[in-house]
Write a protein that holds these residues in place. Structure first.
Motif, PDB file in Angstrom:
ATOM      1  N   GLY A  81       0.764  -1.230   0.000  1.00 17.04           N
ATOM      2  CA  GLY A  81       0.000   0.000   0.000  1.00 17.04           C
ATOM      3  C   GLY A  81       0.795   1.280   0.000  1.00 17.04           C
ATOM      4  N   VAL A  82       2.104   1.223   0.285  1.00 19.15           N
ATOM      5  CA  VAL A  82       2.855   2.473   0.411  1.00 19.15           C
ATOM      6  C   VAL A  82       3.069   3.147  -0.939  1.00 19.15           C
ATOM      7  N   VAL A  83       3.173   2.366  -2.000  1.00 18.14           N
ATOM      8  CA  VAL A  83       3.386   2.955  -3.319  1.00 18.14           C
ATOM      9  C   VAL A  83       2.140   3.712  -3.771  1.00 18.14           C
ATOM     10  N   LEU A  84       0.971   3.097  -3.595  1.00 18.23           N
ATOM     11  CA  LEU A  84      -0.279   3.759  -3.968  1.00 18.23           C
ATOM     12  C   LEU A  84      -0.498   5.023  -3.155  1.00 18.23           C
ATOM     13  N   ASP A  85      -0.221   4.963  -1.866  1.00 18.77           N
ATOM     14  CA  ASP A  85      -0.422   6.137  -1.016  1.00 18.77           C
ATOM     15  C   ASP A  85       0.445   7.302  -1.478  1.00 18.77           C
ATOM     16  N   HIS A  86       1.709   7.036  -1.730  1.00 17.36           N
ATOM     17  CA  HIS A  86       2.618   8.085  -2.183  1.00 17.36           C
ATOM     18  C   HIS A  86       2.198   8.615  -3.548  1.00 17.36           C
ATOM     19  N   TRP A  87       1.879   7.715  -4.453  1.00 22.50           N
ATOM     20  CA  TRP A  87       1.463   8.071  -5.824  1.00 22.50           C
ATOM     21  C   TRP A  87       0.238   8.978  -5.806  1.00 22.50           C
ATOM     22  N   LYS A  88      -0.712   8.667  -4.939  1.00 23.33           N
ATOM     23  CA  LYS A  88      -1.942   9.450  -4.862  1.00 23.33           C
ATOM     24  C   LYS A  88      -1.685  10.836  -4.273  1.00 23.33           C
ATOM     25  N   ASP A  96       5.537 -15.991 -11.352  1.00 21.47           N
ATOM     26  CA  ASP A  96       4.196 -16.478 -11.045  1.00 21.47           C
ATOM     27  C   ASP A  96       3.294 -15.358 -10.545  1.00 21.47           C
ATOM     28  N   LEU A  97       3.850 -14.412  -9.794  1.00 18.80           N
ATOM     29  CA  LEU A  97       3.081 -13.274  -9.334  1.00 18.80           C
ATOM     30  C   LEU A  97       2.709 -12.363 -10.507  1.00 18.80           C
ATOM     31  N   LEU A  98       3.642 -12.149 -11.394  1.00 17.90           N
ATOM     32  CA  LEU A  98       3.391 -11.321 -12.578  1.00 17.90           C
ATOM     33  C   LEU A  98       2.272 -11.904 -13.432  1.00 17.90           C
ATOM     34  N   THR A  99       2.318 -13.190 -13.679  1.00 13.59           N
ATOM     35  CA  THR A  99       1.280 -13.793 -14.518  1.00 13.59           C
ATOM     36  C   THR A  99      -0.063 -13.850 -13.798  1.00 13.59           C
ATOM     37  N   ALA A 100      -0.041 -14.017 -12.470  1.00 13.33           N
ATOM     38  CA  ALA A 100      -1.299 -14.031 -11.723  1.00 13.33           C
ATOM     39  C   ALA A 100      -2.036 -12.701 -11.853  1.00 13.33           C
ATOM     40  N   LEU A 101      -1.285 -11.605 -11.992  1.00 16.69           N
ATOM     41  CA  LEU A 101      -1.885 -10.284 -12.140  1.00 16.69           C
ATOM     42  C   LEU A 101      -2.159  -9.927 -13.600  1.00 16.69           C
ATOM     43  N   GLY A 102      -1.878 -10.843 -14.517  1.00 14.66           N
ATOM     44  CA  GLY A 102      -2.200 -10.618 -15.919  1.00 14.66           C
ATOM     45  C   GLY A 102      -1.163  -9.847 -16.698  1.00 14.66           C
ATOM     46  N   GLY A 103       0.054  -9.707 -16.148  1.00 13.07           N
ATOM     47  CA  GLY A 103       1.085  -8.958 -16.844  1.00 13.07           C
ATOM     48  C   GLY A 103       0.850  -7.467 -16.735  1.00 13.07           C
ATOM     49  N   TRP A 104       1.265  -6.754 -17.760  1.00 15.76           N
ATOM     50  CA  TRP A 104       1.152  -5.290 -17.754  1.00 15.76           C
ATOM     51  C   TRP A 104      -0.262  -4.871 -18.134  1.00 15.76           C
ATOM     52  N   MET A 105      -0.656  -3.690 -17.699  1.00 18.43           N
ATOM     53  CA  MET A 105      -2.021  -3.239 -17.934  1.00 18.43           C
ATOM     54  C   MET A 105      -2.241  -2.904 -19.414  1.00 18.43           C
ATOM     55  N   ALA A 106      -3.464  -3.056 -19.859  1.00 18.76           N
ATOM     56  CA  ALA A 106      -3.840  -2.763 -21.248  1.00 18.76           C
ATOM     57  C   ALA A 106      -4.141  -1.280 -21.388  1.00 18.76           C
ATOM     58  N   ALA A 162      -0.490  -2.500  -8.675  1.00 19.88           N
ATOM     59  CA  ALA A 162      -1.151  -3.777  -8.410  1.00 19.88           C
ATOM     60  C   ALA A 162      -0.257  -4.700  -7.599  1.00 19.88           C
ATOM     61  N   LEU A 163       1.023  -4.753  -7.954  1.00 20.53           N
ATOM     62  CA  LEU A 163       1.957  -5.583  -7.202  1.00 20.53           C
ATOM     63  C   LEU A 163       2.029  -5.155  -5.743  1.00 20.53           C
ATOM     64  N   ASN A 164       2.092  -3.838  -5.504  1.00 20.77           N
ATOM     65  CA  ASN A 164       2.193  -3.348  -4.141  1.00 20.77           C
ATOM     66  C   ASN A 164       0.888  -3.520  -3.370  1.00 20.77           C
ATOM     67  N   VAL A 183      -8.101   4.202 -13.835  1.00 22.12           N
ATOM     68  CA  VAL A 183      -8.246   2.748 -13.929  1.00 22.12           C
ATOM     69  C   VAL A 183      -7.106   2.049 -13.191  1.00 22.12           C
ATOM     70  N   ALA A 184      -5.899   2.616 -13.200  1.00 22.71           N
ATOM     71  CA  ALA A 184      -4.790   2.014 -12.455  1.00 22.71           C
ATOM     72  C   ALA A 184      -5.068   2.042 -10.951  1.00 22.71           C
ATOM     73  N   GLU A 185      -5.603   3.152 -10.472  1.00 19.80           N
ATOM     74  CA  GLU A 185      -5.935   3.246  -9.050  1.00 19.80           C
ATOM     75  C   GLU A 185      -7.063   2.291  -8.676  1.00 19.80           C
ATOM     76  N   ALA A 186      -8.092   2.230  -9.519  1.00 14.20           N
ATOM     77  CA  ALA A 186      -9.230   1.357  -9.216  1.00 14.20           C
ATOM     78  C   ALA A 186      -8.801  -0.098  -9.125  1.00 14.20           C
ATOM     79  N   ARG A 187      -7.913  -0.506 -10.017  1.00 12.65           N
ATOM     80  CA  ARG A 187      -7.430  -1.891  -9.983  1.00 12.65           C
ATOM     81  C   ARG A 187      -6.690  -2.174  -8.682  1.00 12.65           C
ATOM     82  N   ALA A 188      -5.783  -1.280  -8.314  1.00 12.26           N
ATOM     83  CA  ALA A 188      -4.998  -1.492  -7.103  1.00 12.26           C
ATOM     84  C   ALA A 188      -5.880  -1.526  -5.858  1.00 12.26           C
ATOM     85  N   ARG A 189      -6.843  -0.624  -5.780  1.00 13.32           N
ATOM     86  CA  ARG A 189      -7.706  -0.587  -4.598  1.00 13.32           C
ATOM     87  C   ARG A 189      -8.602  -1.823  -4.535  1.00 13.32           C
TER      88      ARG A 189
END
Length: 252
Positions: free
Chosen positions: A144-151, A169-179, A191-193, A233-239
């Motif tokens: 959560g610290v990355v999102l908090d700072h970013w916001k 495995d973590l990267l693929t579980a999250l679907g790779g990079w955002m579209a 998303a990772l954080n 959309v990046a924020e909504a995904r992370a939250r």
């Protein structure tokens, strides 16, 4: 058998000429005993402009695909990934000596850390470098610290996504990079954080080239309406990921 780290590079015609510099920086890496690397170069398109710059090295593979942006190129390259860890290296950037070994040391030592980042220096056209103020302390980045700072800082992340090294495995579980047409790497970082602890190395791990043709320097990248949509959309995904409560590792 050697253990492997997969280095993924998205490239398009204008940045292809920088691939030899990226390759030299990769060859300069000294990995721990029993480790090697593979380099997956994926063109975002199907031109004749990139192939002449691809190194003749059995550790390097080059593929092309229909244009979709750097996130799509990196994600499709994952089909060829053999390593337990995936390291980002943009075509116009360069790794610093020891960067890969430092990433591996952290990820191998602590299974609760899902990804690593490091300090960055801008590589300017005259060959000089410039740093950034405000890097976090060397060490873990809690969820959560990355999102908090970013916001709080007008969508500026405290660490640079171009330095990312992540468990595959973590990267693929999250679907790779955002579209997304841009900020796809920041969206992944958020998303990772949201689901896992990360790490920041205070040692410089990347030279981030500044040049007139880079994607982040184009007018479309700062179009206000598109930027707000990307950030939303990046924020909504992370939250959403944080609220669902799924974490890595799953038994933590």
């Amino acid at each position: 058998m050697s253990r492997r780290v997969t280095v993924v590079t998205a490239v398009h015609g204008p940045s292809a000429g920088f691939l030899p510099d990226a390759y030299r920086s990769l060859c300069a890496q000294r990995l721990p005993d029993g480790w090697d690397w593979q380099w997956l170069i994926q063109e975002d398109g199907g031109t004749d402009a990139v192939h002449p710059y691809v190194p003749d090295d059995e550790r390097v593979t080059f593929r092309q695909g229909r244009p979709g942006g750097p996130g799509v190129a990196r994600t499709i390259a994952l089909a060829r990934a053999e390593g337990a860890y995936v390291k980002v290296l943009d075509a116009d950037d360069q790794l610093t000596p020891g960067a890969l070994a430092r990433d591996l040391a952290v990820l191998e030592a602590d299974r609760t850390v899902g990804w690593t980042t490091s300090r960055v220096l801008d590589l300017l056209p005259d060959g000089s470098t410039a740093g950034f103020p405000g890097d976090p302390a060397d060490g873990p980045l809690e969820r959560g610290v990355v999102l908090d700072h970013w916001k709080r800082n007008d969508y500026l992340a405290p660490v640079h996504p171009a330095t990312l090294c992540v468990r595959r495995d973590l990267l693929t579980a999250l679907g790779g990079w955002m579209a997304l047409p841009a900020s796809e790497d920041t969206g992944l970082l958020l998303a990772l954080n949201a689901v896992s602890r990360g790490w920041f190395s205070g040692e410089v791990g990347l030279l981030y080239r500044k040049w007139h043709g880079q994607v982040t320097g184009q007018p479309s990248h700062v179009d206000a309406a598109e930027r707000e949509a990307r950030m939303a959309v990046a924020e909504a995904r992370a939250r959403a990921l944080a609220e669902f409560g799924w974490t890595y590792p799953a038994d933590r």
